[in-house]
Design a protein around this motif. Structure first.
Motif, PDB file in Angstrom:
ATOM      1  N   LEU A 150       0.828  -1.205   0.000  1.00 49.06           N
ATOM      2  CA  LEU A 150       0.000   0.000   0.000  1.00 49.06           C
ATOM      3  C   LEU A 150       0.868   1.263   0.000  1.00 49.06           C
ATOM      4  CD1 LEU A 150      -2.713  -1.049   2.616  1.00 49.06           C
ATOM      5  CD2 LEU A 150      -2.680  -1.444   0.147  1.00 49.06           C
ATOM      6  N   ARG A 151       2.137   1.127   0.437  1.00 49.25           N
ATOM      7  CA  ARG A 151       2.979   2.306   0.616  1.00 49.25           C
ATOM      8  C   ARG A 151       4.191   2.362  -0.314  1.00 49.25           C
ATOM      9  NH1 ARG A 151      -0.582   3.238   3.584  1.00 49.25           N
ATOM     10  NH2 ARG A 151      -0.773   3.113   5.855  1.00 49.25           N
ATOM     11  N   ALA A 152       4.719   1.202  -0.688  1.00 48.19           N
ATOM     12  CA  ALA A 152       5.989   1.178  -1.429  1.00 48.19           C
ATOM     13  C   ALA A 152       5.883   1.963  -2.728  1.00 48.19           C
ATOM     14  CB  ALA A 152       6.392  -0.261  -1.720  1.00 48.19           C
ATOM     15  N   GLY A 153       6.953   2.690  -3.065  1.00 50.34           N
ATOM     16  CA  GLY A 153       6.985   3.446  -4.308  1.00 50.34           C
ATOM     17  C   GLY A 153       7.319   2.541  -5.482  1.00 50.34           C
ATOM     18  N   VAL A 154       7.043   3.050  -6.679  1.00 51.88           N
ATOM     19  CA  VAL A 154       7.324   2.280  -7.895  1.00 51.88           C
ATOM     20  C   VAL A 154       8.789   1.849  -7.925  1.00 51.88           C
ATOM     21  CG1 VAL A 154       7.370   2.328 -10.415  1.00 51.88           C
ATOM     22  CG2 VAL A 154       5.566   3.512  -9.204  1.00 51.88           C
ATOM     23  N   ASP A 169      11.864  -5.365 -19.147  1.00 51.22           N
ATOM     24  CA  ASP A 169      12.492  -4.102 -19.530  1.00 51.22           C
ATOM     25  C   ASP A 169      11.454  -2.982 -19.498  1.00 51.22           C
ATOM     26  OD1 ASP A 169      14.788  -5.530 -19.996  1.00 51.22           O
ATOM     27  OD2 ASP A 169      14.354  -5.831 -22.126  1.00 51.22           O
ATOM     28  N   GLY A 170      11.905  -1.785 -19.205  1.00 49.48           N
ATOM     29  CA  GLY A 170      11.041  -0.609 -19.330  1.00 49.48           C
ATOM     30  C   GLY A 170      10.213  -0.333 -18.096  1.00 49.48           C
ATOM     31  N   ASP A 171       9.410   0.715 -18.203  1.00 54.20           N
ATOM     32  CA  ASP A 171       8.579   1.151 -17.080  1.00 54.20           C
ATOM     33  C   ASP A 171       7.213   0.503 -17.133  1.00 54.20           C
ATOM     34  OD1 ASP A 171      10.565   2.838 -16.202  1.00 54.20           O
ATOM     35  OD2 ASP A 171       9.875   4.508 -17.456  1.00 54.20           O
ATOM     36  N   MET A 172       6.589   0.426 -15.974  1.00 59.01           N
ATOM     37  CA  MET A 172       5.205  -0.058 -15.909  1.00 59.01           C
ATOM     38  C   MET A 172       4.490   0.755 -14.841  1.00 59.01           C
ATOM     39  SD  MET A 172       5.265  -4.218 -16.067  1.00 59.01           S
ATOM     40  CE  MET A 172       5.995  -4.506 -14.462  1.00 59.01           C
ATOM     41  N   PRO A 173       3.142   0.835 -14.932  1.00 62.19           N
ATOM     42  CA  PRO A 173       2.381   1.457 -13.850  1.00 62.19           C
ATOM     43  C   PRO A 173       2.591   0.679 -12.544  1.00 62.19           C
ATOM     44  CG  PRO A 173       0.990   1.087 -15.785  1.00 62.19           C
ATOM     45  CD  PRO A 173       2.291   0.377 -16.034  1.00 62.19           C
ATOM     46  N   ARG A 174       2.399   1.364 -11.426  1.00 55.50           N
ATOM     47  CA  ARG A 174       2.658   0.781 -10.109  1.00 55.50           C
ATOM     48  C   ARG A 174       1.941  -0.556  -9.895  1.00 55.50           C
ATOM     49  NH1 ARG A 174       0.818   0.713  -4.989  1.00 55.50           N
ATOM     50  NH2 ARG A 174       2.401   0.856  -3.359  1.00 55.50           N
ATOM     51  N   ASP A 175       0.664  -0.605 -10.269  1.00 56.06           N
ATOM     52  CA  ASP A 175      -0.093  -1.841 -10.030  1.00 56.06           C
ATOM     53  C   ASP A 175       0.439  -3.026 -10.836  1.00 56.06           C
ATOM     54  OD1 ASP A 175      -2.134  -1.355  -8.035  1.00 56.06           O
ATOM     55  OD2 ASP A 175      -2.909   0.142  -9.431  1.00 56.06           O
ATOM     56  N   ASP A 176       1.068  -2.738 -11.985  1.00 56.34           N
ATOM     57  CA  ASP A 176       1.632  -3.830 -12.775  1.00 56.34           C
ATOM     58  C   ASP A 176       2.833  -4.451 -12.061  1.00 56.34           C
ATOM     59  OD1 ASP A 176      -0.274  -3.038 -14.522  1.00 56.34           O
ATOM     60  OD2 ASP A 176       1.051  -2.649 -16.218  1.00 56.34           O
ATOM     61  N   TRP A 177       3.591  -3.620 -11.335  1.00 55.94           N
ATOM     62  CA  TRP A 177       4.709  -4.168 -10.547  1.00 55.94           C
ATOM     63  C   TRP A 177       4.167  -5.045  -9.428  1.00 55.94           C
ATOM     64  CZ3 TRP A 177       9.312  -4.238 -12.535  1.00 55.94           C
ATOM     65  CH2 TRP A 177       9.697  -3.242 -13.444  1.00 55.94           C
ATOM     66  N   LEU A 178       3.057  -4.621  -8.819  1.00 56.70           N
ATOM     67  CA  LEU A 178       2.446  -5.462  -7.778  1.00 56.70           C
ATOM     68  C   LEU A 178       1.967  -6.789  -8.379  1.00 56.70           C
ATOM     69  CD1 LEU A 178       0.332  -2.843  -5.740  1.00 56.70           C
ATOM     70  CD2 LEU A 178       2.493  -3.908  -5.064  1.00 56.70           C
TER      71      LEU A 178
ATOM     72  N   LYS B  34      -7.437 -10.206 -12.996  1.00 58.93           N
ATOM     73  CA  LYS B  34      -7.497  -8.759 -13.163  1.00 58.93           C
ATOM     74  C   LYS B  34      -6.062  -8.287 -13.092  1.00 58.93           C
ATOM     75  CE  LYS B  34     -11.996  -8.055 -12.861  1.00 58.93           C
ATOM     76  NZ  LYS B  34     -12.708  -7.315 -13.900  1.00 58.93           N
ATOM     77  N   GLY B  35      -5.501  -7.828 -14.179  1.00 59.03           N
ATOM     78  CA  GLY B  35      -4.142  -7.318 -14.079  1.00 59.03           C
ATOM     79  C   GLY B  35      -3.289  -7.642 -15.270  1.00 59.03           C
ATOM     80  N   GLN B  36      -2.062  -7.123 -15.202  1.00 57.98           N
ATOM     81  CA  GLN B  36      -1.113  -7.201 -16.309  1.00 57.98           C
ATOM     82  C   GLN B  36      -0.696  -8.648 -16.592  1.00 57.98           C
ATOM     83  OE1 GLN B  36       0.307  -4.784 -18.378  1.00 57.98           O
ATOM     84  NE2 GLN B  36       1.394  -6.474 -19.331  1.00 57.98           N
ATOM     85  N   ALA B  37      -0.587  -8.991 -17.874  1.00 57.28           N
ATOM     86  CA  ALA B  37      -0.127 -10.315 -18.280  1.00 57.28           C
ATOM     87  C   ALA B  37       1.368 -10.282 -18.572  1.00 57.28           C
ATOM     88  CB  ALA B  37      -0.890 -10.759 -19.528  1.00 57.28           C
ATOM     89  N   GLU B  53      16.295 -17.254 -17.454  1.00 61.04           N
ATOM     90  CA  GLU B  53      14.865 -16.953 -17.496  1.00 61.04           C
ATOM     91  C   GLU B  53      14.687 -15.459 -17.609  1.00 61.04           C
ATOM     92  OE1 GLU B  53      11.984 -19.970 -15.548  1.00 61.04           O
ATOM     93  OE2 GLU B  53      13.279 -19.175 -13.989  1.00 61.04           O
ATOM     94  N   LYS B  54      13.683 -15.057 -18.377  1.00 58.16           N
ATOM     95  CA  LYS B  54      13.434 -13.632 -18.561  1.00 58.16           C
ATOM     96  C   LYS B  54      11.932 -13.392 -18.606  1.00 58.16           C
ATOM     97  CE  LYS B  54      14.814  -9.784 -21.490  1.00 58.16           C
ATOM     98  NZ  LYS B  54      14.954  -8.822 -20.385  1.00 58.16           N
ATOM     99  N   THR B  55      11.512 -12.279 -18.005  1.00 61.75           N
ATOM    100  CA  THR B  55      10.092 -11.946 -17.999  1.00 61.75           C
ATOM    101  C   THR B  55       9.818 -10.815 -18.985  1.00 61.75           C
ATOM    102  OG1 THR B  55       9.956 -12.583 -15.677  1.00 61.75           O
ATOM    103  CG2 THR B  55       8.163 -11.238 -16.530  1.00 61.75           C
ATOM    104  N   PHE B  56       8.778 -11.003 -19.788  1.00 59.87           N
ATOM    105  CA  PHE B  56       8.339  -9.968 -20.719  1.00 59.87           C
ATOM    106  C   PHE B  56       6.922  -9.555 -20.363  1.00 59.87           C
ATOM    107  CE2 PHE B  56      11.365 -12.570 -23.035  1.00 59.87           C
ATOM    108  CZ  PHE B  56      12.142 -11.629 -23.711  1.00 59.87           C
ATOM    109  N   LYS B  57       6.594  -8.286 -20.647  1.00 62.47           N
ATOM    110  CA  LYS B  57       5.191  -7.907 -20.613  1.00 62.47           C
ATOM    111  C   LYS B  57       4.535  -8.551 -21.833  1.00 62.47           C
ATOM    112  CE  LYS B  57       6.584  -3.577 -20.103  1.00 62.47           C
ATOM    113  NZ  LYS B  57       6.586  -2.125 -20.209  1.00 62.47           N
TER     114      LYS B  57
END
Lengths: 310, 189
Positions: A150-154, A169-178, B34-37, B53-57
């Motif tokens: 609930l608190r951790a930053g991206v 690779d690359g950036d993602m929205p915060r919820d995608d990291w969760l 519900k969420g990113q694949a 191993e590597k993770t891709f969006k």
């Protein structure tokens, strides 16, 4: 290329038995079976779900949620539905683009009470006792990763994913990291024969659940059997203003991700304006439940003809 | 430049990561309802054989590696390179010591091997699954020692050493499985 089914006849017989048990379960509880359209005028605005558009107009549904809520608003009382739903691009060991969903709604229930009923239904289908553990999303992350979701930053979430070798690779929205941490590290470590009820998702992942009094978490739960995600449920949002705000948020998330725009389902929004009764609802993936019941490793072992054989 | 989307990932597909060619071993689709694949992919580096191993969006695209497997005939080596010829075009390529490392002890002139080419350069040489090679050195079988399954070492013309039954003698031709390095049978003409 083989014409033969990918599922054993045993698995197909277990599928039929599962459907019978589910119908008996709801019959005994006075929940009404309903059907809603597979082909809908409206697509799903959820940016993480791909709706399939048909060539002569309309969309194949990804969930029966909206029309079922229209029935609830019209006074149906408790209802359930067993139907095929379709989601583009979802293919893998636990995914088939066309799969069978059980969705039901209980008036006067909250998320906790409905989660108990889901556990009871799974027990009845599985015909065996499973250990059940209920844990909040927040303590799950604190225990498994030592980080507060609930608190951790991206940057913190990203650094953690990197250190575990799972960061794309690359950036993602915060919820995608969760989502990444949850699906790659947290849930794979759930004990194989245990049902885990994950409660109180972050408010940013409320979907269509109402928020809890703390304002930080939502009355949303998910149920896992081992590491397999089986069910997703909400103490349903009934506030029409908040409902429109969330649809708009999904649409702006679609824009941010360069996804094609999808119009809001006005008939659904009108039904919510009219008034959704206080209720809790849940969707449960029946193919995955059957996988766990028969001990299958791949979803294609429990579907007569999966996408590769259809 | 050809690219693949993660939705197209299949075992055996050749992709380019950080400038190196990789072969996909496994591709697991991971997605919360519900969420990113994501796609969790296991790949093998075709230059050094390392697996990672590597993770891709999901939906990300990756450059395809111009890697092809082609059947070529082994002709000779000059100490630095091992030369292979395309039987149709007679075109020749020289494979480095690293590329022939796993194959060299079974390489016999005229044999047809699979040469994995990356941008036209040999990355890897795979010998035929079965080769027939002459025994150049082995001790005579000891008379009276007839215990079932008893074996002795034998060295063949290309330098490989295999365990063989006691009745094998110098001058015999052996059929060998190069994947396991095991003796299959005697193949005297």
């Amino acid at each position: 290329m083989s014409w033969r089914p990918g599922a054993s006849l045993h698995a197909l017989a277990e599928r039929a038995r599962m459907l019978q048990r589910i119908r008996a379960f709801f019959m005994a509880r006075g929940v009404l079976e309903v059907e809603t359209p597979l082909l809908s005028r409206a697509g799903n605005t959820d940016p993480s779900i791909v709706s399939l558009e048909v060539c002569d107009g309309g969309w194949l549904h990804t969930s029966p949620e909206f029309p079922m809520k229209r029935l609830l608003a019209a006074g149906s009382g408790d209802i359930y539905q067993i139907c095929k739903v379709l989601r583009g691009g979802e293919s893998g060991r636990f995914h088939n683009p066309e799969f069978t969903l059980l969705e039901w709604y209980r008036l006067g229930f909250d998320d906790r009470r409905l989660a108990d009923e889901v556990v009871a239904l799974i027990g009845e289908v599985a015909a065996r006792r499973l250990e059940v553990v209920s844990v909040s999303y927040r303590s799950l992350f604190l225990d498994a990763l030592g980080i507060d979701p609930l608190r951790a930053g991206v940057d913190e979430l990203q650094a953690l994913a990197r250190s575990r070798g799972i960061a794309p690779d690359g950036d993602m929205p915060r919820d995608d990291w969760l989502d990444l941490l949850l699906s790659h590290i947290v849930t794979p470590s759930f004990p194989a024969d245990r049902l885990t009820v994950v409660t109180d998702y972050p408010a940013s992942q409320a979907a269509l659940a109402r928020l809890n009094a703390d304002g930080e978490t939502a009355a949303r739960f998910e149920i896992y059997w081992g590491a397999a995600e089986l069910a997703n449920g909400y103490f349903e949002l009934t506030d029409p203003v908040e409902q429109r705000r969330r649809v708009a948020a999904e649409q702006s998330a679609r824009r941010q991700r360069d996804l094609p725009p999808i119009r809001a389902d006005e008939r659904f929004l009108q039904a919510i304006d009219h008034g959704l009764p206080d209720c809790a609802g849940v969707a449960l993936g029946l193919d995955r439940l059957l996988m766990k019941v028969v001990g299958a490793e791949h979803i294609g072992e429990v579907i007569a003809f999966d996408a590769g054989r259809a | 430049m050809a690219t693949y989307s993660t939705n197209e990932f299949r075992g055996g597909m050749k992709i380019l990561l950080d400038g190196d060619p990789y072969s996909i071993i496994e591709n697991e689709f991971v997605k919360p309802g519900k969420g990113q694949a994501f796609n969790r992919v296991k790949v093998r580096n075709l230059k050094n054989g390392r697996v990672l191993e590597k993770t891709f969006k999901s939906g990300e695209t990756v450059e395809a590696a111009d890697v092809i497997d082609t059947e070529m005939q082994y002709i000779y080596n000059d100490g630095d390179f091992w030369y292979f010829m395309d039987p149709d075009t007679y075109e020749q390529v020289g494979a480095s010591k690293a590329a022939v490392e796993g194959a060299v002890k079974y390489l016999k002139e005229q044999d047809t091997c699979v040469v994995t080419l990356w941008n036209g350069e040999p990355l890897l040489v795979t010998p035929p699954n079965f080769v027939e090679l002459l025994v150049t050195q082995c001790d005579p079988g000891v008379r009276g020692d007839t215990a079932q399954g008893a074996t002795k070492p034998a060295t063949v013309e290309t330098g490989a050493t295999v365990r063989v039954p006691l009745f094998i003698e110098e001058g015999d031709v052996l059929k060998i499985d190069t994947r396991t390095g095991e003796y299959i049978s005697r193949a005297n003409k």
